[in-house]
Design a protein around this motif. Structure first.
Motif, PDB file in Angstrom:
ATOM      1  N   SER A 219     -19.198 -12.603  -2.054  1.00  0.00           N
ATOM      2  CA  SER A 219     -19.212 -11.257  -1.486  1.00  0.00           C
ATOM      3  C   SER A 219     -20.547 -10.840  -0.892  1.00  0.00           C
ATOM      4  O   SER A 219     -20.646  -9.790  -0.259  1.00  0.00           O
TER       5      SER A 219
ATOM      6  N   TYR B 179      -5.381  -3.190  -4.678  1.00  0.00           N
ATOM      7  CA  TYR B 179      -5.825  -3.097  -3.290  1.00  0.00           C
ATOM      8  C   TYR B 179      -5.210  -4.202  -2.437  1.00  0.00           C
ATOM      9  O   TYR B 179      -5.229  -5.380  -2.837  1.00  0.00           O
ATOM     10  N   PRO B 180      -4.698  -3.864  -1.261  1.00  0.00           N
ATOM     11  CA  PRO B 180      -4.138  -4.898  -0.379  1.00  0.00           C
ATOM     12  C   PRO B 180      -5.148  -5.967   0.009  1.00  0.00           C
ATOM     13  O   PRO B 180      -4.809  -7.136   0.109  1.00  0.00           O
ATOM     14  N   SER B 181      -6.421  -5.564   0.245  1.00  0.00           N
ATOM     15  CA  SER B 181      -7.448  -6.544   0.622  1.00  0.00           C
ATOM     16  C   SER B 181      -8.659  -6.395  -0.290  1.00  0.00           C
ATOM     17  O   SER B 181      -9.495  -5.507  -0.086  1.00  0.00           O
ATOM     18  N   PHE B 182      -8.745  -7.251  -1.290  1.00  0.00           N
ATOM     19  CA  PHE B 182      -9.880  -7.239  -2.202  1.00  0.00           C
ATOM     20  C   PHE B 182     -11.176  -7.557  -1.448  1.00  0.00           C
ATOM     21  O   PHE B 182     -12.227  -6.970  -1.726  1.00  0.00           O
ATOM     22  N   ASP B 183     -11.109  -8.454  -0.465  1.00  0.00           N
ATOM     23  CA  ASP B 183     -12.307  -8.830   0.289  1.00  0.00           C
ATOM     24  C   ASP B 183     -12.854  -7.655   1.111  1.00  0.00           C
ATOM     25  O   ASP B 183     -14.067  -7.466   1.206  1.00  0.00           O
ATOM     26  N   LYS B 184     -11.969  -6.852   1.707  1.00  0.00           N
ATOM     27  CA  LYS B 184     -12.419  -5.664   2.438  1.00  0.00           C
ATOM     28  C   LYS B 184     -13.100  -4.682   1.493  1.00  0.00           C
ATOM     29  O   LYS B 184     -14.113  -4.065   1.841  1.00  0.00           O
TER      30      LYS B 184
ATOM     31  N   LYS C 147       0.813  -1.203   0.000  1.00  0.00           N
ATOM     32  CA  LYS C 147       0.000   0.000   0.000  1.00  0.00           C
ATOM     33  C   LYS C 147       0.856   1.268   0.000  1.00  0.00           C
ATOM     34  O   LYS C 147       0.582   2.227  -0.722  1.00  0.00           O
TER      35      LYS C 147
ATOM     36  N   ARG D  83     -14.334 -15.223  -5.142  1.00  0.00           N
ATOM     37  CA  ARG D  83     -14.423 -14.157  -4.148  1.00  0.00           C
ATOM     38  C   ARG D  83     -15.574 -13.201  -4.465  1.00  0.00           C
ATOM     39  O   ARG D  83     -16.266 -12.716  -3.564  1.00  0.00           O
TER      40      ARG D  83
ATOM     41  N   SER E  80     -16.552  -5.924   0.705  1.00  0.00           N
ATOM     42  CA  SER E  80     -17.414  -5.710   1.870  1.00  0.00           C
ATOM     43  C   SER E  80     -17.885  -4.259   1.947  1.00  0.00           C
ATOM     44  O   SER E  80     -19.051  -3.979   2.270  1.00  0.00           O
TER      45      SER E  80
ATOM     46  N   SER F 271      -8.853  -2.408  -8.749  1.00  0.00           N
ATOM     47  CA  SER F 271      -8.881  -3.311  -7.591  1.00  0.00           C
ATOM     48  C   SER F 271      -7.673  -4.224  -7.493  1.00  0.00           C
ATOM     49  O   SER F 271      -7.379  -4.756  -6.421  1.00  0.00           O
TER      50      SER F 271
ATOM     51  N   GLU G  23     -10.949   0.459   0.931  1.00  0.00           N
ATOM     52  CA  GLU G  23     -11.199  -0.531   1.981  1.00  0.00           C
ATOM     53  C   GLU G  23     -11.851   0.073   3.218  1.00  0.00           C
ATOM     54  O   GLU G  23     -12.121  -0.631   4.196  1.00  0.00           O
TER      55      GLU G  23
END
Length: 273
Positions: free
Chosen positions: A196, A155-160, A17, A192, A163, A152, A134
């Motif tokens: 989501s 991004y360090p956290s695609f899941d965040k 990041k 993923r 969300s 995307s 995020e």
């Protein structure tokens, strides 16, 4: 070579990041070319050229056609729309002007990019804010649609991020999304997205369309890079821009990299019951 070293460093824990933000601040915030307002790889397809643009927008046609393909998948007229990763603001401006949204907000991690966008794109109902994908600075259920284009993968956290998209969308709202991945990671990417909490409505492999746009737009990008970028940095920027013959261009052309567009929807309140 410099660009590939940078990308490798971004993969190290704790570096991604910070390093990406420093690189992106320089790229997105440059005020030396006010005509440079798009940063995506573009889209070309039979029929796409029929999109009617004002003369001032024609130089960015292929970049605009990618926004039209992604954001135009649903009717956004009179909607409240968020773009996450708005860069130099051209996409948010296009959506506001051509798709007639009630309100359009572009959010970007780079303060320089936001300052640039505010200075260049002055329209009623269009605003730009600094924000983290995020940790979006909005209340829940604030938007009819969220747009995210070619951002995307950084991004360090695609899941965040997913969300947060789900949180800020109103029930029944749409996530209009496009990006690329290594072919080996495409199934994990799909998984993923499907996990989501957003319903997958449509997905399209647009890699050939992106390659065609990159090929047609290569000379224009070369001119911009040679005018704007110091010589020592040009090789990495040529890679970043995926100009003809670069590693990224060849990755798309060979099929090693896959570019996809998606339409997802947040379930309505009736669907939650």
């Amino acid at each position: 070579m410099l660009g590939r070293i940078f990308i490798a460093l971004c993969g190290l824990p704790g570096f991604k990041k910070t390093l990406w933000r420093a690189w992106y601040e320089y790229l997105a915030g440059s005020h030396r070319a006010p005509e440079w307002t798009f940063m995506n790889y573009g889209y070309a397809a039979p029929g796409a050229e029929a999109l009617a643009l004002v003369e001032a927008d024609e130089p960015d046609r292929h970049c605009i056609q990618l926004y039209d393909h992604v954001a135009g998948a649903v009717d956004l007229k009179e909607c409240v729309v968020l773009e996450v990763g708005s860069g130099r603001g051209g996409g948010s401006s296009f959506i506001k002007r051509y798709m007639r949204t009630a309100q359009m907000i572009g959010v970007d991690l780079s303060k320089n990019a936001v300052d640039f966008s505010r200075a260049i794109h002055r329209l009623d109902g269009l605003e730009f804010r600094v924000g983290d994908a995020e940790n979006l600075p909005f209340s829940g259920s604030s938007f009819d649609a969220v747009v995210n284009l070619e951002s995307s993968h950084c991004y360090p956290s695609f899941d965040k991020f997913l969300s947060e998209v789900r949180r800020v969308l109103r029930p029944g709202g749409h996530f209009l999304y496009a990006d690329f991945r290594d072919r080996r990671n495409v199934e994990a990417w799909r998984t993923r997205l499907r996990s989501s909490g957003l319903a997958m409505i449509h997905e399209t492999d647009i890699t050939p369309n992106v390659v065609a746009a990159l090929d047609r737009d290569s000379d224009r990008k070369l001119d911009l890079i040679h005018r704007l970028i110091p010589g020592i940095l040009r090789p990495s920027f040529l890679d970043f821009a995926a100009v003809r013959g670069s590693a990224l261009f060849e990755g798309f052309r060979s099929g090693k990299l896959v570019y996809m567009s998606f339409v997802l929807r947040k379930p309505s309140l009736d669907e939650y019951r």
